[in-house]
Design a protein around this motif. Structure first.
Motif, PDB file in Angstrom:
ATOM      1  N   GLN A 196       0.827  -1.202   0.000  1.00 26.77           N
ATOM      2  CA  GLN A 196       0.000   0.000   0.000  1.00 26.77           C
ATOM      3  C   GLN A 196       0.865   1.257   0.000  1.00 26.77           C
ATOM      4  OE1 GLN A 196      -3.007   0.098   3.065  1.00 26.77           O
ATOM      5  NE2 GLN A 196      -3.022   2.326   3.166  1.00 26.77           N
TER       6      GLN A 196
ATOM      7  N   TYR B 251      -3.035   4.375  -3.474  1.00 24.91           N
ATOM      8  CA  TYR B 251      -4.454   4.662  -3.284  1.00 24.91           C
ATOM      9  C   TYR B 251      -4.690   6.169  -3.196  1.00 24.91           C
ATOM     10  CZ  TYR B 251      -4.652  -0.260  -1.872  1.00 24.91           C
ATOM     11  OH  TYR B 251      -4.546  -1.628  -1.828  1.00 24.91           O
TER      12      TYR B 251
ATOM     13  N   LEU C  12      -9.221   7.695   0.662  1.00 26.00           N
ATOM     14  CA  LEU C  12     -10.256   6.695   0.900  1.00 26.00           C
ATOM     15  C   LEU C  12     -11.506   7.328   1.498  1.00 26.00           C
ATOM     16  CD1 LEU C  12      -8.024   3.926   2.506  1.00 26.00           C
ATOM     17  CD2 LEU C  12      -8.931   3.929   0.173  1.00 26.00           C
TER      18      LEU C  12
ATOM     19  N   ILE D 117     -11.105   7.385  -3.777  1.00 27.28           N
ATOM     20  CA  ILE D 117     -11.453   5.998  -4.079  1.00 27.28           C
ATOM     21  C   ILE D 117     -12.289   5.446  -2.924  1.00 27.28           C
ATOM     22  CG2 ILE D 117      -9.328   5.052  -3.086  1.00 27.28           C
ATOM     23  CD1 ILE D 117     -11.107   3.744  -6.256  1.00 27.28           C
TER      24      ILE D 117
ATOM     25  N   ALA E 124     -11.176   0.186  -3.523  1.00 25.81           N
ATOM     26  CA  ALA E 124      -9.757  -0.004  -3.202  1.00 25.81           C
ATOM     27  C   ALA E 124      -9.463  -1.470  -2.903  1.00 25.81           C
ATOM     28  CB  ALA E 124      -9.373   0.867  -2.016  1.00 25.81           C
TER      29      ALA E 124
ATOM     30  N   THR F 211      -7.124  -4.217  -5.032  1.00 24.70           N
ATOM     31  CA  THR F 211      -6.087  -5.004  -4.370  1.00 24.70           C
ATOM     32  C   THR F 211      -6.197  -6.476  -4.762  1.00 24.70           C
ATOM     33  OG1 THR F 211      -6.212  -3.454  -2.513  1.00 24.70           O
ATOM     34  CG2 THR F 211      -5.006  -5.505  -2.157  1.00 24.70           C
TER      35      THR F 211
ATOM     36  N   VAL G  92      -4.583   3.815  -7.713  1.00 25.33           N
ATOM     37  CA  VAL G  92      -5.913   3.251  -7.464  1.00 25.33           C
ATOM     38  C   VAL G  92      -6.818   4.412  -7.064  1.00 25.33           C
ATOM     39  CG1 VAL G  92      -7.264   1.597  -6.142  1.00 25.33           C
ATOM     40  CG2 VAL G  92      -4.890   1.079  -6.732  1.00 25.33           C
TER      41      VAL G  92
END
Length: 324
Positions: free
Chosen positions: A122, A177, A180, A215, A220, A224, A238
């Motif tokens: 990550q 990412y 979130l 995202i 997410a 993955t 992402v």
């Protein structure tokens, strides 16, 4: 995708738990490592095997990974507080930076010792150097000379990525990412960032030029899972399909939360009140493109834009609504 044994380091976090749900639904065996036995209970209730383990202890980590015998290791090691302060960012991210550097090295060594064949790590998609165009692909440089409050964190991310990508025997993948959002995140309906918006504490700084890429937590996790396949390799952003300037997304978020429209504040005043980091993310931060992951892994987000996601996804997961 064939049956896999997957180990998630940091699997007790919100993204780790969402990943457990999707992996278990697909029939895979999942082991979650975490420091807190209490937080690991949630992962166990979702069907994962759990092991309390300190990733900074090389021997303890190696023994735990060898016992799990994973084919795939997912590194989601973080220790980010639920509420962040721009002035205290360096202090608040100290533990996460150490997990990304020392913990990341330990996990690579443990994975090799256990015979793992794939490593997925990550990273973040909002640390690109703020020069040139507003939307960045994966080859763009990271912001290694960032303001002091975030410079150590950018260096830690760069070190983590190098540690992972040079471990070619583990078929490495780095997932950067975006921000979130969704249940359990800071940008949930009951999260700390939403609370700041409701209180009028998240203004549009200057012209609000800074671009953010978002995202949903469930998207997410799905990305993955896609990154565990044979075709994946290298670095992927992402993020959803619509990177956006603060002046565009922040009013929509306020409306979705039933809050007042955000105020405007001069950058000079925000710099004095909250420091240069707070100004940089709101005025010069770059967004990220998802073209590479969509093309190479045939992945696409269910919430294609934050415009829909802020209205329907802050407290909702599509998989839960469809199957739960």
């Amino acid at each position: 995708m064939r049956f896999m044994r997957v180990l998630i380091a940091g699997g007790s976090g919100v993204l780790g738990r969402s990943l457990v749900v999707q992996l278990r639904r697909a029939g895979h065996e999942v082991t979650c490592l975490g420091r807190s036995p209490v937080r690991l209970l949630a992962a166990r209730d979702l069907g994962a095997q759990v092991v309390a383990c300190d990733a900074l202890d090389q021997l303890e980590l190696t023994q735990a990974v060898q016992k799990a015998r994973p084919e795939v290791i997912v590194n989601k090691l973080t220790a980010i507080p639920a509420t962040l302060s721009p002035r205290r960012r360096s202090e608040q991210f100290a533990a996460t930076d150490r997990l990304r550097t020392l913990g990341g090295r330990n996990l690579v060594a443990a994975g090799r010792a256990a015979g793992a064949r794939r490593l997925v790590a990550q990273s973040v998609a909002f640390m690109y150097q703020p020069v040139g165009g507003w939307i960045k692909a994966e080859e763009a440089p990271l912001w290694l000379d960032a303001p002091s409050e975030m410079r150590r964190s950018v260096a830690a991310i760069a070190e983590l990525e190098e540690t992972v990508l040079t471990a070619r025997d583990l078929k490495p993948v780095v997932l950067r990412y975006g921000y979130l959002y969704g249940p359990g995140t800071m940008l949930a309906a009951d999260g700390s960032m939403a609370a700041a918006v409701r209180r009028g504490r998240l203004p549009i700084v200057g012209k609000g030029d800074g671009h953010w890429s978002f995202i949903h937590i469930e998207d997410a996790a799905a990305a993955t899972v896609s990154a565990m396949g044979e075709r994946a390799g290298g670095v992927y952003n992402v993020v959803d399909d619509e990177p956006a300037a603060v002046r565009d997304w922040l009013p929509v978020l306020a409306d979705a939360l039933g809050a007042r429209r955000p105020s405007s504040m001069p950058a000079m005043l925000v710099r004095w009140l909250a420091g240069p980091y707070a100004v940089s993310v709101m005025t010069e931060q770059r967004g990220a493109s998802n073209d590479k992951i969509c093309a190479e892994l045939e992945w696409e987000p269910q919430w294609k834009s934050w415009r829909e996601g802020f209205l329907t996804g802050l407290d909702q997961c599509l998989l839960q609504s469809q199957h739960g």
